[in-house]
Design a protein around this motif. Structure first.
Motif, PDB file in Angstrom:
ATOM      1  N   ILE A   2     -49.060 -26.374  40.919  1.00  0.00           N
ATOM      2  CA  ILE A   2     -49.447 -25.763  39.745  1.00  0.00           C
ATOM      3  C   ILE A   2     -50.403 -25.445  39.188  1.00  0.00           C
ATOM      4  O   ILE A   2     -50.906 -26.672  39.350  1.00  0.00           O
ATOM      5  CB  ILE A   2     -48.134 -25.031  38.994  1.00  0.00           C
ATOM      6  N   CYS A   3     -51.049 -24.688  38.319  1.00  0.00           N
ATOM      7  CA  CYS A   3     -52.040 -25.157  37.229  1.00  0.00           C
ATOM      8  C   CYS A   3     -52.092 -26.684  36.453  1.00  0.00           C
ATOM      9  O   CYS A   3     -50.594 -26.853  35.503  1.00  0.00           O
ATOM     10  CB  CYS A   3     -52.323 -23.787  36.577  1.00  0.00           C
ATOM     11  N   ASP A   4     -52.710 -27.201  35.944  1.00  0.00           N
ATOM     12  CA  ASP A   4     -52.691 -28.520  35.086  1.00  0.00           C
ATOM     13  C   ASP A   4     -53.197 -27.768  33.808  1.00  0.00           C
ATOM     14  O   ASP A   4     -55.106 -27.788  33.708  1.00  0.00           O
ATOM     15  CB  ASP A   4     -53.219 -29.513  35.873  1.00  0.00           C
ATOM     16  N   GLU A 216     -33.755 -20.183  24.241  1.00  0.00           N
ATOM     17  CA  GLU A 216     -32.541 -20.081  23.428  1.00  0.00           C
ATOM     18  C   GLU A 216     -32.452 -18.459  22.252  1.00  0.00           C
ATOM     19  O   GLU A 216     -32.753 -17.664  22.236  1.00  0.00           O
ATOM     20  CB  GLU A 216     -31.416 -20.369  22.993  1.00  0.00           C
ATOM     21  N   LEU A 217     -34.243 -18.818  21.620  1.00  0.00           N
ATOM     22  CA  LEU A 217     -34.880 -18.257  20.194  1.00  0.00           C
ATOM     23  C   LEU A 217     -35.195 -17.699  20.770  1.00  0.00           C
ATOM     24  O   LEU A 217     -35.895 -16.503  20.478  1.00  0.00           O
ATOM     25  CB  LEU A 217     -35.428 -19.800  19.539  1.00  0.00           C
ATOM     26  N   GLY A 218     -35.846 -17.647  21.970  1.00  0.00           N
ATOM     27  CA  GLY A 218     -36.486 -16.155  22.274  1.00  0.00           C
ATOM     28  C   GLY A 218     -38.085 -16.422  22.733  1.00  0.00           C
ATOM     29  O   GLY A 218     -38.810 -15.389  22.942  1.00  0.00           O
ATOM     30  N   GLY A 219     -38.310 -18.105  23.000  1.00  0.00           N
ATOM     31  CA  GLY A 219     -39.718 -18.191  23.562  1.00  0.00           C
ATOM     32  C   GLY A 219     -39.897 -17.782  24.214  1.00  0.00           C
ATOM     33  O   GLY A 219     -38.719 -18.455  25.401  1.00  0.00           O
ATOM     34  N   GLU A 220     -40.918 -17.225  25.231  1.00  0.00           N
ATOM     35  CA  GLU A 220     -41.181 -17.571  26.427  1.00  0.00           C
ATOM     36  C   GLU A 220     -42.458 -18.015  27.139  1.00  0.00           C
ATOM     37  O   GLU A 220     -42.801 -17.998  28.256  1.00  0.00           O
ATOM     38  CB  GLU A 220     -41.581 -15.696  26.180  1.00  0.00           C
ATOM     39  N   ILE A 221     -43.744 -18.172  26.138  1.00  0.00           N
ATOM     40  CA  ILE A 221     -44.528 -18.340  25.878  1.00  0.00           C
ATOM     41  C   ILE A 221     -44.743 -20.133  26.751  1.00  0.00           C
ATOM     42  O   ILE A 221     -44.254 -20.809  25.820  1.00  0.00           O
ATOM     43  CB  ILE A 221     -46.233 -18.013  26.004  1.00  0.00           C
ATOM     44  N   ILE A 222     -44.872 -20.408  27.867  1.00  0.00           N
ATOM     45  CA  ILE A 222     -45.037 -21.821  28.207  1.00  0.00           C
ATOM     46  C   ILE A 222     -45.552 -22.243  28.521  1.00  0.00           C
ATOM     47  O   ILE A 222     -46.173 -21.530  30.332  1.00  0.00           O
ATOM     48  CB  ILE A 222     -43.361 -22.021  28.604  1.00  0.00           C
ATOM     49  N   THR A 223     -46.514 -23.588  28.944  1.00  0.00           N
ATOM     50  CA  THR A 223     -47.887 -23.849  29.705  1.00  0.00           C
ATOM     51  C   THR A 223     -46.881 -25.292  30.452  1.00  0.00           C
ATOM     52  O   THR A 223     -46.200 -25.838  30.014  1.00  0.00           O
ATOM     53  CB  THR A 223     -48.989 -23.803  29.539  1.00  0.00           C
ATOM     54  N   LEU A 245     -38.073 -25.900  33.849  1.00  0.00           N
ATOM     55  CA  LEU A 245     -38.371 -25.193  33.638  1.00  0.00           C
ATOM     56  C   LEU A 245     -37.168 -24.005  34.653  1.00  0.00           C
ATOM     57  O   LEU A 245     -36.211 -23.089  33.277  1.00  0.00           O
ATOM     58  CB  LEU A 245     -39.582 -24.870  33.757  1.00  0.00           C
ATOM     59  N   LYS A 246     -36.938 -24.592  35.659  1.00  0.00           N
ATOM     60  CA  LYS A 246     -35.358 -23.398  36.082  1.00  0.00           C
ATOM     61  C   LYS A 246     -34.534 -23.777  35.116  1.00  0.00           C
ATOM     62  O   LYS A 246     -34.039 -22.720  35.134  1.00  0.00           O
ATOM     63  CB  LYS A 246     -35.892 -23.580  37.435  1.00  0.00           C
ATOM     64  N   GLN A 247     -34.067 -24.469  35.222  1.00  0.00           N
ATOM     65  CA  GLN A 247     -33.014 -25.449  34.842  1.00  0.00           C
ATOM     66  C   GLN A 247     -32.844 -24.689  33.060  1.00  0.00           C
ATOM     67  O   GLN A 247     -32.347 -24.115  32.552  1.00  0.00           O
ATOM     68  CB  GLN A 247     -32.495 -26.827  34.843  1.00  0.00           C
ATOM     69  N   CYS A 248     -33.835 -24.918  31.937  1.00  0.00           N
ATOM     70  CA  CYS A 248     -33.989 -24.596  30.999  1.00  0.00           C
ATOM     71  C   CYS A 248     -33.911 -22.640  30.984  1.00  0.00           C
ATOM     72  O   CYS A 248     -34.068 -22.094  29.587  1.00  0.00           O
ATOM     73  CB  CYS A 248     -35.382 -24.337  30.264  1.00  0.00           C
ATOM     74  N   LYS A 257     -56.476 -17.318  30.131  1.00  0.00           N
ATOM     75  CA  LYS A 257     -57.609 -17.494  29.999  1.00  0.00           C
ATOM     76  C   LYS A 257     -58.258 -16.414  29.333  1.00  0.00           C
ATOM     77  O   LYS A 257     -57.775 -15.196  28.791  1.00  0.00           O
ATOM     78  CB  LYS A 257     -57.698 -16.488  31.661  1.00  0.00           C
ATOM     79  N   ASN A 258     -59.618 -16.457  28.484  1.00  0.00           N
ATOM     80  CA  ASN A 258     -59.735 -16.416  27.639  1.00  0.00           C
ATOM     81  C   ASN A 258     -59.019 -16.009  26.002  1.00  0.00           C
ATOM     82  O   ASN A 258     -58.648 -14.756  25.600  1.00  0.00           O
ATOM     83  CB  ASN A 258     -60.322 -14.154  27.611  1.00  0.00           C
ATOM     84  N   ARG A 259     -58.163 -16.919  25.808  1.00  0.00           N
ATOM     85  CA  ARG A 259     -57.039 -17.140  24.820  1.00  0.00           C
ATOM     86  C   ARG A 259     -55.975 -15.937  24.850  1.00  0.00           C
ATOM     87  O   ARG A 259     -55.193 -15.647  24.443  1.00  0.00           O
ATOM     88  CB  ARG A 259     -58.128 -16.664  23.521  1.00  0.00           C
ATOM     89  N   GLU A 260     -56.015 -15.686  26.593  1.00  0.00           N
ATOM     90  CA  GLU A 260     -54.592 -14.702  26.488  1.00  0.00           C
ATOM     91  C   GLU A 260     -53.778 -14.520  27.387  1.00  0.00           C
ATOM     92  O   GLU A 260     -54.267 -15.413  28.656  1.00  0.00           O
ATOM     93  CB  GLU A 260     -55.351 -12.992  26.767  1.00  0.00           C
ATOM     94  N   PRO A 261     -52.756 -15.097  27.333  1.00  0.00           N
ATOM     95  CA  PRO A 261     -51.585 -15.749  28.414  1.00  0.00           C
ATOM     96  C   PRO A 261     -51.387 -14.722  29.832  1.00  0.00           C
ATOM     97  O   PRO A 261     -51.288 -13.627  29.838  1.00  0.00           O
ATOM     98  CB  PRO A 261     -50.359 -15.504  27.629  1.00  0.00           C
ATOM     99  N   GLU A 262     -50.954 -15.274  31.407  1.00  0.00           N
ATOM    100  CA  GLU A 262     -51.295 -14.706  32.398  1.00  0.00           C
ATOM    101  C   GLU A 262     -49.943 -15.501  32.824  1.00  0.00           C
ATOM    102  O   GLU A 262     -49.777 -16.590  32.519  1.00  0.00           O
ATOM    103  CB  GLU A 262     -52.010 -14.334  32.798  1.00  0.00           C
ATOM    104  N   TYR A 263     -48.811 -14.237  32.930  1.00  0.00           N
ATOM    105  CA  TYR A 263     -47.328 -15.171  33.138  1.00  0.00           C
ATOM    106  C   TYR A 263     -47.592 -15.551  35.385  1.00  0.00           C
ATOM    107  O   TYR A 263     -47.900 -14.620  35.847  1.00  0.00           O
ATOM    108  CB  TYR A 263     -46.171 -13.737  33.080  1.00  0.00           C
ATOM    109  N   ILE A 264     -47.183 -16.576  35.301  1.00  0.00           N
ATOM    110  CA  ILE A 264     -47.012 -16.617  37.272  1.00  0.00           C
ATOM    111  C   ILE A 264     -45.638 -16.522  37.152  1.00  0.00           C
ATOM    112  O   ILE A 264     -44.559 -17.575  36.795  1.00  0.00           O
ATOM    113  CB  ILE A 264     -48.220 -17.707  37.010  1.00  0.00           C
ATOM    114  N   LEU A 265     -45.091 -16.403  37.945  1.00  0.00           N
ATOM    115  CA  LEU A 265     -43.321 -16.421  38.177  1.00  0.00           C
ATOM    116  C   LEU A 265     -43.740 -17.345  39.267  1.00  0.00           C
ATOM    117  O   LEU A 265     -44.593 -18.214  39.944  1.00  0.00           O
ATOM    118  CB  LEU A 265     -42.963 -15.364  39.082  1.00  0.00           C
ATOM    119  N   ILE A 266     -42.135 -18.249  39.261  1.00  0.00           N
ATOM    120  CA  ILE A 266     -41.404 -19.610  39.399  1.00  0.00           C
ATOM    121  C   ILE A 266     -40.818 -19.207  41.150  1.00  0.00           C
ATOM    122  O   ILE A 266     -39.931 -18.607  40.787  1.00  0.00           O
ATOM    123  CB  ILE A 266     -41.910 -20.473  38.377  1.00  0.00           C
TER     124      ILE A 266
END
Length: 266
Positions: A2-4, A216-223, A245-248, A257-266
């Motif tokens: 994956i991306c570093d 659990e608290l609703g966080g979605e953005i993870i790098t 990440l899967k276990q969590c 990119k350009n300060r905007e998040p993109e979502y990549i399925l695992i």
């Protein structure tokens, strides 16, 4: 692979690794996307200008490599911004000036001391040093939150006298939950930093329990970032990171990119 999204080159005061060498190693490893996130730690009392990026040269070198390797890897540019409450306006002005793809906010200094150096724990008990570190994070993100993710949230554990032997999320749950809720409220993400494995913790930074609580608290953005300063740690333990990440409960990770998040399925 994956991306570093957390890599340090010789534009960081604590790395001697040329940008191009990082690019070549990432290609060798089969990584599709990397982001340079060199240290901008203004007024660092330990290293002076060593943690001040020469942005003109930084972007010039990046653009050269981006064109040269465009058919083999996607290169992004960012920085790891060392947070201090008194620098909020300066940081805000800096982010308006340069076209970053991605910005990590992180805590290295706690009341002028970096736990990387022994003096931090020479002047306070281990548990008090950890508590003070987390309180510093909360103060910093309340003062300034114009970054994309918070990096290596329990960084301090790497350098404690007993590291994580007596440390747990539960022991500091009250302050950590405040941090996570504040990040979510401010729409700032969290980083899974695999550097904790390099430092012998057996866990990422932050610990899996914190990552799970964030979800659990609703966080979605993870790098995901290796925090590599040398080429042998690029993409370090990333297969393990995906399993965590899967276990969590995460079904994706993010790139920016350009300060905007993109979502990549695992």
């Amino acid at each position: 692979m994956i991306c570093d999204l957390h890599l340090h080159s010789n534009f960081s005061g604590d790395s001697n690794t040329p940008m191009e060498l990082i690019v070549k190693q990432a290609i060798f490893l089969g990584i599709d996307i990397i982001c340079f996130t060199d240290h901008q730690d203004t007024d660092n009392p330990y290293d002076g200008e060593l943690f001040e990026i020469d942005f003109e040269l930084y972007f010039k070198e990046f653009e050269t490599l981006k064109k040269l390797y465009s058919d083999r890897i996607e290169l992004l540019i960012g920085m790891e911004l060392g947070l201090q409450t008194r620098l909020a306006k300066r940081h805000s002005d800096m982010l308006k000036k340069y076209p970053f793809d991605f910005v990590i906010g992180s805590n290295h200094l706690i009341n002028g001391l970096d736990p990387y150096f022994p003096e931090y724990f020479q002047t306070r008990k281990e548990s008090a040093g950890y508590q003070e570190y987390f309180e510093s994070i909360l103060s910093n993100i309340n003062a300034f939150s114009e970054f994309d993710v918070f990096g290596h949230l329990d960084y301090v554990i790497r350098y404690g006298p007993n590291k994580n032997k007596f440390y747990s999320y539960k022991k500091y749950a009250d302050i950590i939950d405040e941090i996570l809720k504040t990040l979510i409220q401010k729409q700032v993400g969290l980083e899974l930093n695999t550097g904790g494995f390099k430092y012998g913790l057996g866990h990422p930074n932050p610990h899996e329990d914190i990552l799970k609580r964030y979800k659990e608290l609703g966080g979605e953005i993870i790098t995901i970032g290796s925090d590599a300063h040398t080429i042998e740690y690029i993409g370090h333990e990333f297969n393990r990171a995906i399993s965590i990440l899967k276990q969590c409960g995460f079904k994706h990770y993010n790139i920016f990119k350009n300060r905007e998040p993109e979502y990549i399925l695992i």
